[in-house]
Design an enzyme around this catalytic site. Structure first.
Site, PDB file in Angstrom:
ATOM      1  N   LYS A   1       0.835  -1.215   0.000  1.00 28.06           N
ATOM      2  CA  LYS A   1       0.000   0.000   0.000  1.00 28.06           C
ATOM      3  C   LYS A   1       0.858   1.249   0.000  1.00 28.06           C
ATOM      4  O   LYS A   1       0.583   2.204  -0.709  1.00 28.06           O
ATOM      5  CB  LYS A   1      -0.905   0.032   1.240  1.00 28.06           C
ATOM      6  CG  LYS A   1      -2.019  -0.966   1.219  1.00 28.06           C
ATOM      7  CD  LYS A   1      -3.000  -0.759   2.375  1.00 28.06           C
ATOM      8  CE  LYS A   1      -2.399  -0.963   3.756  1.00 28.06           C
ATOM      9  NZ  LYS A   1      -1.779  -2.259   3.981  1.00 28.06           N
TER      10      LYS A   1
ATOM     11  N   CYS B   1     -12.424   2.332  16.560  1.00 26.26           N
ATOM     12  CA  CYS B   1     -11.169   1.641  16.306  1.00 26.26           C
ATOM     13  C   CYS B   1     -10.220   1.651  17.497  1.00 26.26           C
ATOM     14  O   CYS B   1      -9.567   0.664  17.762  1.00 26.26           O
ATOM     15  CB  CYS B   1     -10.617   2.209  14.998  1.00 26.26           C
ATOM     16  SG  CYS B   1      -8.969   2.757  14.877  1.00 26.26           S
ATOM     17  N   MET B   2     -10.176   2.727  18.258  1.00 24.44           N
ATOM     18  CA  MET B   2      -9.178   2.798  19.324  1.00 24.44           C
ATOM     19  C   MET B   2      -9.732   3.123  20.701  1.00 24.44           C
ATOM     20  O   MET B   2      -8.976   3.233  21.660  1.00 24.44           O
ATOM     21  CB  MET B   2      -8.119   3.857  18.983  1.00 24.44           C
ATOM     22  CG  MET B   2      -7.295   3.549  17.766  1.00 24.44           C
ATOM     23  SD  MET B   2      -6.606   1.878  17.747  1.00 24.44           S
ATOM     24  CE  MET B   2      -5.619   1.890  19.211  1.00 24.44           C
TER      25      MET B   2
ATOM     26  N   MET C   1      -7.335  -4.486  16.648  1.00 18.81           N
ATOM     27  CA  MET C   1      -8.796  -4.502  16.649  1.00 18.81           C
ATOM     28  C   MET C   1      -9.409  -5.699  17.364  1.00 18.81           C
ATOM     29  O   MET C   1     -10.517  -5.618  17.862  1.00 18.81           O
ATOM     30  CB  MET C   1      -9.332  -4.439  15.220  1.00 18.81           C
ATOM     31  CG  MET C   1      -9.113  -3.108  14.561  1.00 18.81           C
ATOM     32  SD  MET C   1      -9.589  -1.758  15.627  1.00 18.81           S
ATOM     33  CE  MET C   1      -8.140  -0.756  15.488  1.00 18.81           C
TER      34      MET C   1
ATOM     35  N   GLY D   1      -4.848   1.516  14.377  1.00 20.35           N
ATOM     36  CA  GLY D   1      -5.262   1.214  13.017  1.00 20.35           C
ATOM     37  C   GLY D   1      -4.958   2.332  12.041  1.00 20.35           C
ATOM     38  O   GLY D   1      -4.409   2.104  10.974  1.00 20.35           O
ATOM     39  N   GLN D   2      -5.320   3.558  12.406  1.00 22.71           N
ATOM     40  CA  GLN D   2      -5.261   4.648  11.444  1.00 22.71           C
ATOM     41  C   GLN D   2      -3.997   5.492  11.621  1.00 22.71           C
ATOM     42  O   GLN D   2      -3.414   5.538  12.696  1.00 22.71           O
ATOM     43  CB  GLN D   2      -6.508   5.525  11.585  1.00 22.71           C
ATOM     44  CG  GLN D   2      -7.801   4.735  11.428  1.00 22.71           C
ATOM     45  CD  GLN D   2      -9.016   5.636  11.462  1.00 22.71           C
ATOM     46  OE1 GLN D   2      -9.334   6.274  10.474  1.00 22.71           O
ATOM     47  NE2 GLN D   2      -9.680   5.699  12.600  1.00 22.71           N
TER      48      GLN D   2
HETATM   49  S1  SF4 Z   1       2.272   2.759   7.207  1.00 20.70           S
HETATM   50 FE1  SF4 Z   1       1.157   0.825   7.046  1.00 20.70          FE
HETATM   51  S2  SF4 Z   1       0.230   0.907   5.024  1.00 20.70           S
HETATM   52 FE2  SF4 Z   1       1.860   2.404   5.034  1.00 20.70          FE
HETATM   53  S3  SF4 Z   1       3.685   1.357   4.272  1.00 20.70           S
HETATM   54 FE3  SF4 Z   1       3.716   1.190   6.487  1.00 20.70          FE
HETATM   55  S4  SF4 Z   1       2.745  -0.738   6.939  1.00 20.70           S
HETATM   56 FE4  SF4 Z   1       2.172  -0.208   4.824  1.00 20.70          FE
END
Ligand code: SF4
Lengths: 772, 217
Positions: A87, A176-177, A361, A398-399
């Site tokens: 990603k 989420c948190m 999560m 998560g975010q």
């Molecule tokens: S912050 Fe998360 S989504 Fe972005 S490169 Fe690192 S592991 Fe991958």
């Protein structure tokens, strides 16, 4: 044209090389991507945190002209040391989807029409004013996100809590948190992890609690694998309800029945005490014991209220409480063999081993989310494995800015940038910094996220502004909240970068600047604040979320609180915000420092980052003269909590006979509104599916790819079956990733939440399966 | 090597080529009949194997891995390539042990081609960066543009060793990508045995401007 000899030779050599290559493979044009016209081939590299997960990898964005054209991992960033995940490497492509929102739209006679953005901002301000006049200040609300930049969240809080005087500010980080936050507050009195990612370099044992790190925090997971390869004393244990890539890469996979992590954590404590692996020196000096209320409910009804009450107990009472959790008893509840429970306890108990627990999560989206967070801290506290390199109970985020924006800035109904609205001192500080008359801030919290959408449905809230999030995919029990948003006389503003199911319900859509199209900061899981510049210009009339809020605030007459110019507003906002955290427990780095470095950890005291909090060797806020100082609590101790096992809000029965678990996959970020527009990611993971255990599938005669209807008491959704695919759930359980707006799994999920954190449980509800 | 030695070696080489060409012509005829099994250390088997392998596969120029297909798998110069072949659905666990093939390379019967070697085998979590393609369709179209890949050659003087045009981050093992039958023919070197690559080739990134020397007075 005059060509000197040297450049002639140079260009001749270059052409001949290309000629050779092309003559070998005639008809071939190099590179499949479209090329930027007139590009020199030169790249300027600019630092930023990755747009996606809470790991917070440093990336270098390659810029040519005014376009982002490449990415590499930032070797100067200690989080990822130059490596990203798929990603991150393709993140810049998310800026360039064909249907990017570049103009504001307003609903006129039921249809969305494009208008100049200034006109849309006028409409928003007028509507807010009208709504407040008619229905009171608590009828307008802001719903933001852990993907807000820190300035986004800060100005939202200042406008709504300060200027307007309503505590109707929430963010999707509640989903989420929130349990992580209440876990920290109840156990330690201050939020966010005591350790940092460097723990990975020291730990001998890693235990992932309901946490598929290999897909969700891949860069941290690969750091763990690299340590295991380098040193021969590293063990990775996956403790989960489903077999995943994490289980496959770990040394041992232990599966438990949903919700019984509570019982297993208590059984581990039971074993630690029975074998006298307790670190008495640590416990006597730094720990106190407590219990809270039990049978605390699930928040399924509107206007549900709950307040916990802590009661001190002693060690003996704690020990008695644990009698219900012998490994044998817990084996019956959890399906985890008693010897595996003993094995886990022995890993925590072995004084020669450094242990790091990771979770995200699985523990937070849990109707007893606060409790299970407490229980894992209990284990680490009993054996004194905390706040030292490698010994770390580590709650992952998560975010990208759930910590930075939501938890630190406090964009939750009860919070302020420092402290809670209920505390007069916290309100006074905010009123002083915000230059507002005393009493501007309401001392009563209003609605947490689920309650806020319920209030929208009931009509107590009439106006909602949604930024950087997609609740019409992510709210549990989705239908109720979508119907609520669509009701007559509700006004929904959505700021986003692409059309989504949430922009579908909007009355006004504002085109937002995305990620590096604006200046801002994120804050990752390990208390690291990461600044990024505006690296490429936003398209069309797209505007940063911060600036959108400032524009509306000025229209509402709050020029004095929002005086900054567009050239320097981010720096000015940061320096104002920083005043809230002016203490060695939470000092933030100055703007100049943030700009220069690939992330800076707080507390940032006298030019130094704090890597291990509560540890006197590392944390300048420790003042007790002891090795450790848990200064968050009034008794200067960390709290161990007696928290029992209680069942899930809804468990499988005769009719609805499967557990439903939901989550993410490595390729997609949340609802996929960005990552699905990245060709590599969409091509690799084009559609959601329902994972079924192969034996269950065989019993029902279901084959791979067959369309299956998943039905709960709330709704149904039909999608293809996946058998022996990416993950394999245990028998009696199915798993569905939630990224796909075509298959809205949240039509089916339940809006039960943890009564303490108010975070919904997306991991457990009851469904039945039918062949479609 | 002095001049006469060089001449001798040229003659030897020419002679060898001459003989080989005869062998190539003669063997199919000779191999046909009456040769006892196992003759010449199983020479028939060796020859058949040789004979069945197409020249292009042996020389690594079958056109299946060329610079075009190399960049086809990427989104910009230096992006992690997609996986161009099928992987086990869960893409994890034993069946998909990428390193088993991509750690050392070699000929893969199933794909009928030589396997490219990873320059960073120390990273075990392959799917962290590399993903397969399950569909060609896009969710919505994209306006993605990037810069051209680096040009080959770039020698500063005629015949001087060309500089390294790409960053060495995660791609610092020259041997992995530039030698062997799995290497892309257009960037394969014929002098891999020389060892120390950076004795002659230095980084001069195609994406970075050339620096002018100025004295620091
Ligand atoms: S912050 Fe998360 S989504 Fe972005 S490169 Fe690192 S592991 Fe991958």
């Amino acid at each position: 044209m005059k060509i000197d000899r040297r450049s002639f030779i140079k260009s001749a050599a270059a052409t001949s090389a290309v000629a050779t290559a092309t003559s070998l493979f005639p008809g071939i044009s190099f590179a499949s991507w479209k090329q930027l016209e007139g590009a020199t081939g030169m790249i300027r590299w600019e630092k930023a945190p990755c747009r996606f997960c809470g790991t917070g990898c440093g990336v270098l964005v390659g810029v040519s002209g005014d376009r982002a054209v490449a990415v590499k991992g930032d070797p100067a960033c200690s989080v990822n040391k130059g490596l990203c995940c798929v990603k991150g490497y393709h993140s810049v492509q998310a800026l360039y989807g064909k249907d990017r929102l570049t103009k504001a739209q307003v609903r006129k006679n039921g249809k969305m029409v494009e208008v100049p953005i200034q006109e849309a901002l006028d409409i928003i301000a007028a509507k807010m004013k009208e709504t407040i006049d008619k229905h009171g200040k608590d009828s307008v609300a802001m719903y933001g996100s852990g993907q807000w930049t820190i300035p986004d969240g800060y100005v939202a809080s200042k406008l709504f809590k300060g200027c307007i005087g309503t505590n109707n500010v929430e963010a999707n980080a509640r989903l989420c948190m929130a349990s992580a936050v209440t876990g920290f507050l109840t156990s330690f009195g201050v939020d966010e992890p005591m350790g940092c990612y460097e723990d990975i370099d020291y730990a001998n044992v890693f235990i992932t609690w309901g946490n598929n790190m290999a897909e969700m925090h891949p860069v941290l997971f690969s750091r763990m694998l690299a340590q295991r390869k380098r040193r021969n004393d590293v063990t990775i244990i996956d403790f989960a309800t489903r077999t995943t890539r994490t289980s496959q890469a770990s040394d041992k996979s232990i599966l438990f029945k949903p919700q019984t992590d509570l019982a297993v954590a208590n059984a581990i404590c039971y074993e630690i005490i029975r074998n006298d692996w307790v670190n008495w020196d640590f416990v006597n000096k730094h720990v106190s014991f407590h219990k809270g209320k039990t049978n605390i409910g699930y928040g399924l009804e509107d206007k549900f209220k709950f307040k916990d009450k802590a009661e001190g107990i002693d060690f003996e009472q704690f020990k008695t409480f644990l009698k219900d959790y012998t490994p044998e008893k817990v084996e019956k509840m959890s399906g985890v063999p008693a010897r595996d429970i003993r094995y886990l306890a022995s890993l925590y108990g072995d004084p020669t081993k450094k242990v790091t627990s990771f979770w995200c999560m699985g523990m937070n989206q849990h109707t007893r989310g606060t409790w299970i967070n407490n229980l894992v801290y209990n284990i680490h506290l009993l054996v004194g494995k905390i706040s030292t390199p490698g010994n770390s109970p580590f709650s992952l985020t998560g975010q990208p800015s759930a910590c930075g924006t939501v938890r630190e800035v406090g964009t939750l109904t009860h919070k302020l940038p420092h402290g809670v609205v209920m505390k007069p001192k916290a309100r006074e500080l905010a009123e002083k910094i915000w230059e507002l008359p005393a009493g501007s801030i309401d001392p009563k919290p209003t609605y947490h996220t689920v309650a806020m959408f319920r209030a929208l449905d009931r009509g107590d809230i009439r106006f909602m502004w949604i930024q950087v999030t997609n609740p019409m995919v992510t709210m549990p029990k989705l239908k109720r909240y979508r119907d609520g948003a669509l009701k007559e006389d509700r006004f929904i503003v959505v700021s986003d970068v692409y059309p989504t199911p949430t922009t579908d319900v909007a009355d006004v859509i504002l085109p937002a600047a995305m990620w590096v199209e604006q200046e801002g900061m994120f804050g990752n899981s390990e208390r690291r604040t990461q600044h990024f510049d505006e690296i490429v210009p936003p398209p069309g009339e797209a505007m940063s979320d911060t600036w959108q809020i400032i524009e509306v605030a000025r229209r509402l007459g709050f020029e004095k609180q929002f005086p900054w110019s567009q050239e320097e507003y981010i720096g000015k906002i940061w320096e104002e915000y920083r005043r809230f955290h002016d203490s060695p427990k939470h000092n933030m780095a100055p703007y100049k420092v943030l700009k220069a470095r690939s992330g800076v950890q707080w507390p940032f005291v006298n030019g130094k980052e704090t890597r291990w909090r509560f540890n006197a060797k590392h944390d300048p806020a420790c003042t007790s003269g002891e090795d450790f100082h848990f200064y968050g609590k009034k008794d200067n101790r960390a709290w161990i909590w007696a928290r029992p096992y209680e069942p899930a809000a809804e468990s499988p029965d005769q009719e609805y006979n499967f557990w439903l678990n939901t989550g993410r996959v490595i390729e997609h970020w949340h609802t996929g509104s960005m990552t699905r527009r990245v060709p590599v990611l969409h091509n690799a993971m084009p559609s959601a599916y329902v994972e079924i255990n192969p034996e269950d599938a065989a019993d029902m005669g279901i084959v791979n790819g067959e369309m299956i209807k998943i039905i709960s008491r709330r709704g149904e959704v039909t999608m293809p079956a996946s058998i022996n695919g990416r993950g394999v759930p245990t028998r009696g359980q199915v798993f569905v990733p939630f990224f796909d707006e075509k298959y809205l799994i949240n039509e089916v999920t339940l809006d039960a939440f943890c009564p303490i954190s108010k975070q919904p449980d997306y991991k457990k509800c009851a469904v039945k399966l039918e062949k479609a | 090597m002095n001049r006469s030695e060089r001449n001798t070696s040229r003659i030897k080489l020419g002679f060898a080529a001459f003989c080989l060409s005869w062998v190539l012509l003669a063997l199919p005829a000779v191999a046909a009949d009456n040769i006892p099994y196992g003759f010449d250390s199983g020479g028939e088997k060796i020859f058949t194997r040789y004979n069945e392998t197409p020249f292009s596969a042996m020389s690594g120029t079958d056109g299946r891995r060329n610079l075009n297909s190399f960049y086809e798998l990427r989104q910009y110069p230096g992006s992690p390539p997609r996986i161009p072949h099928k992987v086990f659905p869960s893409f994890s666990g034993e069946q998909a042990d990428c390193i088993a093939c991509h750690g050392r390379g070699g000929y893969d019967v199933e794909q009928d081609t030589y396997v490219p070697v990873t320059p960073h085998p120390e990273n075990e979590l392959c799917y962290q960066c590399h993903v397969p393609k399950l569909t060609d369709e896009l969710f919505v179209g994209t306006n993605w543009l990037s810069i051209p890949p680096p040009k080959l050659g770039n020698s500063q003087l005629g015949g001087s060793p060309p500089p390294i045009p790409h960053s060495l981050q995660l791609r610092g093992d020259c041997i992995a990508c530039h030698t062997g039958s799995g290497a892309v023919a257009g960037i394969r070197v014929d002098h891999g045995s020389r060892g120390n690559c950076r004795q002659c080739h230095v980084e001069f990134l195609a994406t970075e401007p050339a620096l002018e020397f100025t004295r620091n007075k």
